[in-house]
Scaffold this active site. Sequence first.
Site, PDB file in Angstrom:
ATOM      1  CD  GLU A  63      54.834  11.359  34.977  1.00  0.00           C
ATOM      2  OE1 GLU A  63      55.653  12.081  35.038  1.00  0.00           O
ATOM      3  OE2 GLU A  63      53.837  11.877  35.666  1.00  0.00           O
ATOM      4  CB  ALA A 165      39.294  44.341  31.311  1.00  0.00           C
ATOM      5  CG  ASP A 211      36.252  48.703  39.933  1.00  0.00           C
ATOM      6  OD1 ASP A 211      35.431  49.441  39.228  1.00  0.00           O
ATOM      7  OD2 ASP A 211      37.194  48.288  39.361  1.00  0.00           O
ATOM      8  CD  GLU A 309      41.420  40.191  39.074  1.00  0.00           C
ATOM      9  OE1 GLU A 309      40.442  40.851  38.694  1.00  0.00           O
ATOM     10  OE2 GLU A 309      41.300  39.023  39.329  1.00  0.00           O
ATOM     11  N   GLY A 311      44.682  49.003  40.003  1.00  0.00           N
ATOM     12  CA  GLY A 311      44.436  49.852  38.721  1.00  0.00           C
ATOM     13  C   GLY A 311      45.466  50.128  37.972  1.00  0.00           C
TER      14      GLY A 311
END
Length: 378
Positions: A63, A165, A211, A309, A311
């Site tokens: 604002e 994913a 990973d 993320e 598993g």
Amino acid sequence: MTFRPPLIDLGPADAAHLEWARRIAHAGWGQVHPNPMVGCVLVNDDKVVGEGYHEVFGGPHAEIVALEQALSRAEGATAYVSLEPCNHHGKTPPCAQALVDAGVKRVVFGARDPGATSGGGGETMRAAGVEVVGPVWDEGTARAENPAFFHAARHDRPFLALKLAMSLDARIAAAPGERTRITGAEAEREVHRIRTGFGAVMVGQGTVMVDDPKLTPRLVPSGREPIRRILLLPEADLQHDAAVLEDIERHPVHVFCLDSTSEAALERLEATGVHVHPVPADPKHDGLVDLRAVLSRCHELGIDAVLCEGGADLAANLLRQGLVDRLYLLVAPRALGGAGLPAFAEDADEVTWDGYLPACPPAAVGSDTLITLDRSAD
């Protein structure tokens, strides 16, 4: 915007200006945490005379930015604000009073401010003779815009989002234990952008081993604060050359392990520079950490929003226990077949899925699709 009907039906012009306020608010993602994203549009004689959004934590609210643009043209204008103008002195003066002082005659706001001290701006403006229309959005729509902010007003644990994913046949890897790239470069960049809106990113032991992730937002401009990385390693076992340790001075690493772990193992882990937090075991799953204890400790550490993320086992366990407040599902146009690792464990049918509703329409991210679902408020 969303699939939910508004609480108040607006005319086309009002609806368009409020929608634009909502859209520009999103530019504050990752910069205003833990404050909410807010956008404001000032219109006088059917012309936009000022607009702005909350750009950075501690900086001017939306604002104020819009009023500074409009100057004297704010007198007699209508202000469209995505969130009810605040009503308290925090790092900045109350926006409700600033709108009154500028001579704004009408305010349309999307979401009611849930704060015990910051809320009530609508009543302050009404008492000063300003016509106030709002809240326009229902609670679900409001929460979808600033989920962690609304969650913090009602809960004593962090807001938790789960990102997966997956392929069209709901697989997250070509085979168990095999590192597999599912989505494209655009989707990876979007994940890094999403990370900047969270105080921490969390993964389980399997993801760390397979990973070897860094869990930092490297592909987009960094957010206002460092992102803490949370690793759930029941046996406190982390390789000395793990990628997550490379930038530990910038983005701290917190490891949660079982409180039965030996002192020697804890000392070896602490020597790498990580913060170690022993917690009780999951009462229903031997060998796993108690996720509620993990989130309780995160709350004590001042972490208000966690992005998990993976598993698959961790995802299923979080869902089973009703701890997932938002789902980010990135779906790639490919199938991995029966040998692929399912996105959810076999007992994921214990999850009550009825409570999850679309937070926004599905979005194309390169060749992939992002589906965002929010769980109904408790």
